[in-house]
Design a protein around this motif. Structure first.
Motif, short mmCIF file in Angstrom:
data_model
loop_
_atom_site.label_atom_id
_atom_site.label_comp_id
_atom_site.label_asym_id
_atom_site.label_seq_id
_atom_site.Cartn_x
_atom_site.Cartn_y
_atom_site.Cartn_z
N ILE A 292 2.92 -19.04 5.48
CA ILE A 292 1.62 -19.24 6.10
C ILE A 292 1.49 -18.41 7.37
CG2 ILE A 292 0.17 -20.95 7.27
CD1 ILE A 292 1.19 -22.99 5.20
N ILE A 293 2.55 -18.35 8.17
CA ILE A 293 2.52 -17.54 9.39
C ILE A 293 2.35 -16.07 9.04
CG2 ILE A 293 3.94 -16.75 11.33
CD1 ILE A 293 5.07 -19.61 11.45
N PHE A 294 3.04 -15.59 8.00
CA PHE A 294 2.89 -14.19 7.60
C PHE A 294 1.48 -13.90 7.13
CE2 PHE A 294 2.81 -10.95 4.29
CZ PHE A 294 3.26 -9.86 5.02
N ILE A 295 0.90 -14.80 6.35
CA ILE A 295 -0.46 -14.60 5.83
C ILE A 295 -1.46 -14.52 6.98
CG2 ILE A 295 -2.30 -15.71 4.51
CD1 ILE A 295 -0.06 -16.72 2.62
N ILE A 296 -1.34 -15.42 7.95
CA ILE A 296 -2.23 -15.42 9.10
C ILE A 296 -2.05 -14.13 9.91
CG2 ILE A 296 -2.72 -16.56 11.31
CD1 ILE A 296 -2.08 -19.22 9.86
N LEU B 148 -3.93 -8.87 11.73
CA LEU B 148 -3.74 -7.44 11.95
C LEU B 148 -4.88 -6.64 11.32
CD1 LEU B 148 -2.05 -5.00 12.90
CD2 LEU B 148 -0.87 -5.12 10.69
N GLY B 149 -5.26 -6.98 10.11
CA GLY B 149 -6.37 -6.29 9.47
C GLY B 149 -7.67 -6.45 10.24
N LEU B 150 -7.91 -7.63 10.75
CA LEU B 150 -9.12 -7.88 11.53
C LEU B 150 -9.11 -7.09 12.83
CD1 LEU B 150 -11.73 -9.58 11.67
CD2 LEU B 150 -10.40 -11.28 12.92
N VAL B 151 -7.98 -7.03 13.51
CA VAL B 151 -7.88 -6.27 14.75
C VAL B 151 -8.07 -4.79 14.50
CG1 VAL B 151 -6.27 -5.57 16.57
CG2 VAL B 151 -6.50 -7.97 15.98
N VAL B 152 -7.48 -4.27 13.42
CA VAL B 152 -7.63 -2.84 13.10
C VAL B 152 -9.10 -2.52 12.80
CG1 VAL B 152 -7.06 -1.07 11.40
CG2 VAL B 152 -5.27 -2.49 12.36
N ILE B 153 -9.79 -3.40 12.09
CA ILE B 153 -11.20 -3.17 11.77
C ILE B 153 -12.06 -3.25 13.03
CG2 ILE B 153 -13.21 -4.15 10.60
CD1 ILE B 153 -11.33 -4.87 8.29
N MET B 154 -11.80 -4.26 13.88
CA MET B 154 -12.64 -4.45 15.05
C MET B 154 -12.40 -3.38 16.13
SD MET B 154 -12.60 -8.57 15.40
CE MET B 154 -13.55 -8.57 16.88
N GLN B 155 -11.18 -2.88 16.23
CA GLN B 155 -10.84 -1.92 17.28
C GLN B 155 -10.65 -0.50 16.76
OE1 GLN B 155 -10.74 -2.68 20.55
NE2 GLN B 155 -11.41 -4.73 19.99
N PHE C 88 0.28 -5.04 4.06
CA PHE C 88 0.56 -6.43 4.45
C PHE C 88 -0.44 -7.40 3.83
CE2 PHE C 88 2.67 -4.89 8.59
CZ PHE C 88 3.90 -4.81 7.96
N ILE C 89 -1.71 -7.03 3.80
CA ILE C 89 -2.73 -7.91 3.21
C ILE C 89 -2.53 -8.03 1.71
CG2 ILE C 89 -5.20 -8.13 2.77
CD1 ILE C 89 -5.64 -7.00 5.61
N ALA C 90 -2.17 -6.94 1.04
CA ALA C 90 -1.91 -7.01 -0.40
C ALA C 90 -0.72 -7.93 -0.69
CB ALA C 90 -1.64 -5.61 -0.95
N PHE C 91 0.33 -7.83 0.12
CA PHE C 91 1.48 -8.71 -0.06
C PHE C 91 1.12 -10.16 0.26
CE2 PHE C 91 5.68 -10.45 1.26
CZ PHE C 91 6.29 -10.37 0.02
N ALA C 92 0.25 -10.37 1.23
CA ALA C 92 -0.20 -11.73 1.55
C ALA C 92 -0.98 -12.32 0.37
CB ALA C 92 -1.05 -11.72 2.81
N PHE C 93 -1.84 -11.51 -0.27
CA PHE C 93 -2.55 -11.99 -1.46
C PHE C 93 -1.56 -12.32 -2.57
CE2 PHE C 93 -6.69 -10.07 -0.06
CZ PHE C 93 -7.41 -11.25 -0.14
N PHE C 94 -0.53 -11.48 -2.74
CA PHE C 94 0.49 -11.77 -3.74
C PHE C 94 1.18 -13.11 -3.43
CE2 PHE C 94 5.06 -11.68 -4.68
CZ PHE C 94 5.00 -11.72 -6.06
N LEU C 95 1.50 -13.35 -2.17
CA LEU C 95 2.14 -14.61 -1.81
C LEU C 95 1.22 -15.80 -2.07
CD1 LEU C 95 3.99 -13.70 1.50
CD2 LEU C 95 4.99 -14.16 -0.72
N ILE C 96 -0.07 -15.64 -1.82
CA ILE C 96 -1.02 -16.73 -2.08
C ILE C 96 -1.07 -17.03 -3.57
CG2 ILE C 96 -3.47 -17.33 -2.04
CD1 ILE C 96 -3.65 -15.73 0.60
N VAL C 97 -1.19 -15.99 -4.39
CA VAL C 97 -1.26 -16.18 -5.84
C VAL C 97 0.04 -16.77 -6.36
CG1 VAL C 97 -1.46 -14.96 -8.04
CG2 VAL C 97 -3.02 -14.43 -6.18
N TYR C 98 1.17 -16.27 -5.87
CA TYR C 98 2.47 -16.77 -6.30
C TYR C 98 2.64 -18.25 -5.93
CZ TYR C 98 7.50 -17.29 -6.79
OH TYR C 98 8.74 -17.73 -7.14
#
Length: 60
Positions: free
Chosen positions: A8-12, A17-24, A43-53
């Motif tokens: 959960i910490i990794f997903i958050i 990180l994706g949000l910060v990169v987009i905003m800045q 990282f976001i793709a791996f987070a989606f994989f972890l959610i699905v798994y």
């Protein structure tokens, strides 16, 4: 810490990180921007994989 809390910490962190990169994106130097964008996508793709798994293995 157990495995689900770490996941959960990794997903958050990945989505943050994706949000910060987009905003800045205007404040990030061009040479660093591409690397950060690729790392964020990975990282976001791996987070989606972890959610699905975790959803797939929830019942077992």
């Amino acid at each position: 810490m157990d495995m689900s809390a770490t996941t959960i910490i990794f997903i958050i962190a990945a989505f943050s990180l994706g949000l910060v990169v987009i905003m800045q994106r205007n404040n990030i130097p061009p040479k660093l921007r591409r690397g950060l964008a690729i790392a964020s996508i990975a990282f976001i793709a791996f987070a989606f994989f972890l959610i699905v798994y975790s959803l797939a293995t929830m019942g077992s």
